[in-house]
Design a protein around this motif. Structure first.
Motif, PDB file in Angstrom:
ATOM      1  N   TRP A  70      -2.328 -15.511  38.948  1.00 39.19           N
ATOM      2  CA  TRP A  70      -3.422 -16.267  38.328  1.00 39.19           C
ATOM      3  C   TRP A  70      -4.058 -15.469  37.205  1.00 39.19           C
ATOM      4  CZ3 TRP A  70      -9.065 -15.703  38.849  1.00 39.19           C
ATOM      5  CH2 TRP A  70      -9.425 -14.490  39.432  1.00 39.19           C
ATOM      6  N   TRP A  71      -4.670 -16.191  36.279  1.00 38.41           N
ATOM      7  CA  TRP A  71      -5.453 -15.605  35.196  1.00 38.41           C
ATOM      8  C   TRP A  71      -6.924 -15.595  35.596  1.00 38.41           C
ATOM      9  CZ3 TRP A  71      -4.316 -12.983  30.908  1.00 38.41           C
ATOM     10  CH2 TRP A  71      -3.019 -13.066  30.393  1.00 38.41           C
ATOM     11  N   GLY A  72      -7.565 -14.432  35.462  1.00 41.98           N
ATOM     12  CA  GLY A  72      -8.992 -14.313  35.739  1.00 41.98           C
ATOM     13  C   GLY A  72      -9.741 -13.874  34.492  1.00 41.98           C
ATOM     14  N   GLY A  73     -11.018 -14.199  34.438  1.00 42.37           N
ATOM     15  CA  GLY A  73     -11.851 -13.833  33.305  1.00 42.37           C
ATOM     16  C   GLY A  73     -12.996 -12.941  33.728  1.00 42.37           C
ATOM     17  N   TYR A  74     -13.323 -11.969  32.872  1.00 45.12           N
ATOM     18  CA  TYR A  74     -14.434 -11.053  33.103  1.00 45.12           C
ATOM     19  C   TYR A  74     -15.608 -11.423  32.209  1.00 45.12           C
ATOM     20  CZ  TYR A  74     -11.406  -7.801  35.683  1.00 45.12           C
ATOM     21  OH  TYR A  74     -10.576  -7.213  36.608  1.00 45.12           O
ATOM     22  N   ILE A  75     -16.777 -11.540  32.818  1.00 44.05           N
ATOM     23  CA  ILE A  75     -18.021 -11.793  32.100  1.00 44.05           C
ATOM     24  C   ILE A  75     -18.794 -10.485  32.011  1.00 44.05           C
ATOM     25  CG2 ILE A  75     -20.251 -12.977  32.222  1.00 44.05           C
ATOM     26  CD1 ILE A  75     -18.826 -15.369  33.444  1.00 44.05           C
ATOM     27  N   GLY A  76     -19.300 -10.172  30.835  1.00 42.90           N
ATOM     28  CA  GLY A  76     -20.026  -8.936  30.628  1.00 42.90           C
ATOM     29  C   GLY A  76     -21.324  -8.898  31.421  1.00 42.90           C
ATOM     30  N   GLY A 105     -15.083   1.123  34.314  1.00 45.61           N
ATOM     31  CA  GLY A 105     -16.436   0.629  34.478  1.00 45.61           C
ATOM     32  C   GLY A 105     -16.669   0.151  35.902  1.00 45.61           C
ATOM     33  N   ARG A 106     -17.694  -0.650  36.055  1.00 40.27           N
ATOM     34  CA  ARG A 106     -18.060  -1.188  37.364  1.00 40.27           C
ATOM     35  C   ARG A 106     -17.858  -2.693  37.342  1.00 40.27           C
ATOM     36  NH1 ARG A 106     -20.177   0.889  41.805  1.00 40.27           N
ATOM     37  NH2 ARG A 106     -21.609  -0.254  43.168  1.00 40.27           N
ATOM     38  N   PHE A 107     -17.302  -3.230  38.432  1.00 46.55           N
ATOM     39  CA  PHE A 107     -16.985  -4.657  38.452  1.00 46.55           C
ATOM     40  C   PHE A 107     -17.320  -5.255  39.807  1.00 46.55           C
ATOM     41  CE2 PHE A 107     -13.429  -3.489  40.960  1.00 46.55           C
ATOM     42  CZ  PHE A 107     -12.826  -4.640  41.458  1.00 46.55           C
ATOM     43  N   ALA A 108     -17.351  -6.582  39.832  1.00 52.42           N
ATOM     44  CA  ALA A 108     -17.480  -7.336  41.072  1.00 52.42           C
ATOM     45  C   ALA A 108     -16.763  -8.658  40.883  1.00 52.42           C
ATOM     46  CB  ALA A 108     -18.947  -7.574  41.432  1.00 52.42           C
ATOM     47  N   VAL A 109     -16.325  -9.252  41.993  1.00 52.68           N
ATOM     48  CA  VAL A 109     -15.663 -10.555  41.952  1.00 52.68           C
ATOM     49  C   VAL A 109     -16.630 -11.583  42.532  1.00 52.68           C
ATOM     50  CG1 VAL A 109     -13.655 -11.905  42.663  1.00 52.68           C
ATOM     51  CG2 VAL A 109     -13.425  -9.438  42.253  1.00 52.68           C
ATOM     52  N   ILE A 110     -16.859 -12.649  41.763  1.00 52.82           N
ATOM     53  CA  ILE A 110     -17.884 -13.638  42.091  1.00 52.82           C
ATOM     54  C   ILE A 110     -17.270 -15.031  42.197  1.00 52.82           C
ATOM     55  CG2 ILE A 110     -20.085 -14.639  41.372  1.00 52.82           C
ATOM     56  CD1 ILE A 110     -20.283 -11.657  42.010  1.00 52.82           C
ATOM     57  N   GLY A 111     -17.754 -15.821  43.131  1.00 50.09           N
ATOM     58  CA  GLY A 111     -17.408 -17.233  43.201  1.00 50.09           C
ATOM     59  C   GLY A 111     -18.597 -18.064  42.763  1.00 50.09           C
ATOM     60  N   MET A 119     -15.038 -12.592  37.304  1.00 48.40           N
ATOM     61  CA  MET A 119     -15.442 -11.217  37.537  1.00 48.40           C
ATOM     62  C   MET A 119     -16.598 -10.830  36.620  1.00 48.40           C
ATOM     63  SD  MET A 119     -12.166 -11.645  38.504  1.00 48.40           S
ATOM     64  CE  MET A 119     -11.014 -11.271  37.186  1.00 48.40           C
ATOM     65  N   LEU A 120     -17.427  -9.914  37.103  1.00 47.18           N
ATOM     66  CA  LEU A 120     -18.422  -9.235  36.289  1.00 47.18           C
ATOM     67  C   LEU A 120     -17.896  -7.853  35.941  1.00 47.18           C
ATOM     68  CD1 LEU A 120     -21.685  -9.939  38.335  1.00 47.18           C
ATOM     69  CD2 LEU A 120     -20.951 -11.133  36.257  1.00 47.18           C
ATOM     70  N   LEU A 121     -18.219  -7.362  34.749  1.00 45.32           N
ATOM     71  CA  LEU A 121     -17.779  -6.026  34.371  1.00 45.32           C
ATOM     72  C   LEU A 121     -18.782  -5.380  33.430  1.00 45.32           C
ATOM     73  CD1 LEU A 121     -15.585  -3.781  34.315  1.00 45.32           C
ATOM     74  CD2 LEU A 121     -14.583  -4.974  32.338  1.00 45.32           C
ATOM     75  N   LYS A 122     -19.141  -4.148  33.746  1.00 44.99           N
ATOM     76  CA  LYS A 122     -19.881  -3.292  32.830  1.00 44.99           C
ATOM     77  C   LYS A 122     -18.982  -2.109  32.507  1.00 44.99           C
ATOM     78  CE  LYS A 122     -23.995  -0.442  32.105  1.00 44.99           C
ATOM     79  NZ  LYS A 122     -25.248   0.105  32.678  1.00 44.99           N
TER      80      LYS A 122
END
Length: 267
Positions: A70-76, A105-111, A119-122
């Motif tokens: 699957w393709w996932g997207g990261y939001i800043g 960086g730091r990330f999390a996976v969100i629904g 995903m979130l990513l800093k």
């Protein structure tokens, strides 16, 4: 430095066969690639304006849990921990708690409330990416959510990330297609995403990303020649662009947006 907080800025393919997937997309979309990381097992994909995402193998623990390509997207995010907690309190869910990726960086996976994942990513580097110009070849030209809960998801993204609503297009029995802007604009040229109710043919709620190509018919030929599966299109959309949705040879869903040499041909 560009502020990508609250916006999709990185896209990642997790797949069962990274090398085969890279061969497919470099031909279909026109990317170049480069290895990243100490082992070089994460491959960056590069469009006309620079890197836009990466391709990696599905981690064993994720595969054991049933993850398919699957393709996932990261939001800043300026603060991944605080944002994850805030999004969960607003009706989302934390699918993977915040953690560090060394050197990245730091990330999390969100629904989201309807069940679609992002995903979130800093990033750990103070140097930011420059956004690609509009319609840059190889880059994401449109972001589309097949929402599991249209009203709740629309309120979630606009309320939590500050996205603004544009026009809503009536799709009849399929509901409304709501244009949104991740950057707060209100005019059509600044719209960069759409939210629609999940169609019955879509097995799960998800974000779909449209990669920009040149001639859409030539791109369809490359998809088929490379072992991909055309699901829908080519179809003309407002503004004169043409789109398709497809599966890559490993089964990940993706989409393309391009032009048509002879716009008088049927959709």
């Amino acid at each position: 430095m560009t502020d990508f907080n609250g916006q999709f800025f990185w896209h990642e393919l997790m797949t069962s066969d990274p090398q085969a997937a890279l061969a497919f997309y470099t031909d279909v979309v026109g990317w170049t690639t480069m290895p990243f990381g100490p082992d070089g097992d994460y491959m960056l994909v590069v469009g006309s304006a620079g890197p836009l995402g990466g391709v990696m193998a599905i981690p064993p623990e994720a595969k054991d849990c049933g993850m398919t390509p699957w393709w996932g997207g990261y939001i800043g995010s300026a603060d991944v921990d605080a944002d994850a907690a805030r999004l969960a309190a607003a009706g989302g869910s934390i699918k993977r708690a915040p953690e560090d990726i060394p050197g990245v960086g730091r990330f999390a996976v969100i629904g989201d409330p309807g069940g679609a994942t992002f995903m979130l990513l800093k990033g750990s580097s103070p140097d930011g990416m420059a956004p690609p110009p509009p319609n840059a070849p190889g880059h994401v030209g449109w972001n589309e959510l097949y929402a599991g809960n249209f009203d709740a998801d629309l309120a979630f993204y606009t309320g939590q990330f500050g996205w603004t609503r544009g026009d809503a297009m009536d799709m009849g029995d399929m509901g409304s297609y709501q244009l949104v802007s991740q950057t707060g604009g209100s005019d059509f040229p600044s719209m960069d995403a759409g939210i629609m109710p999940r169609p019955d043919v879509m097995p799960v709620p998800l974000w779909l990303f449209y990669f920009t190509v040149g001639d859409i018919d030539a791109a369809v030929e490359r998809v088929s020649a490379g072992g991909g599966t055309l699901l829908n299109g080519p179809m003309e959309v407002p503004g004169g662009s043409w789109i398709i949705q497809a599966l890559d040879p490993q089964g990940a869903m993706f989409a393309l947006v391009g032009t048509r040499a002879d716009a008088g041909e049927g959709a």
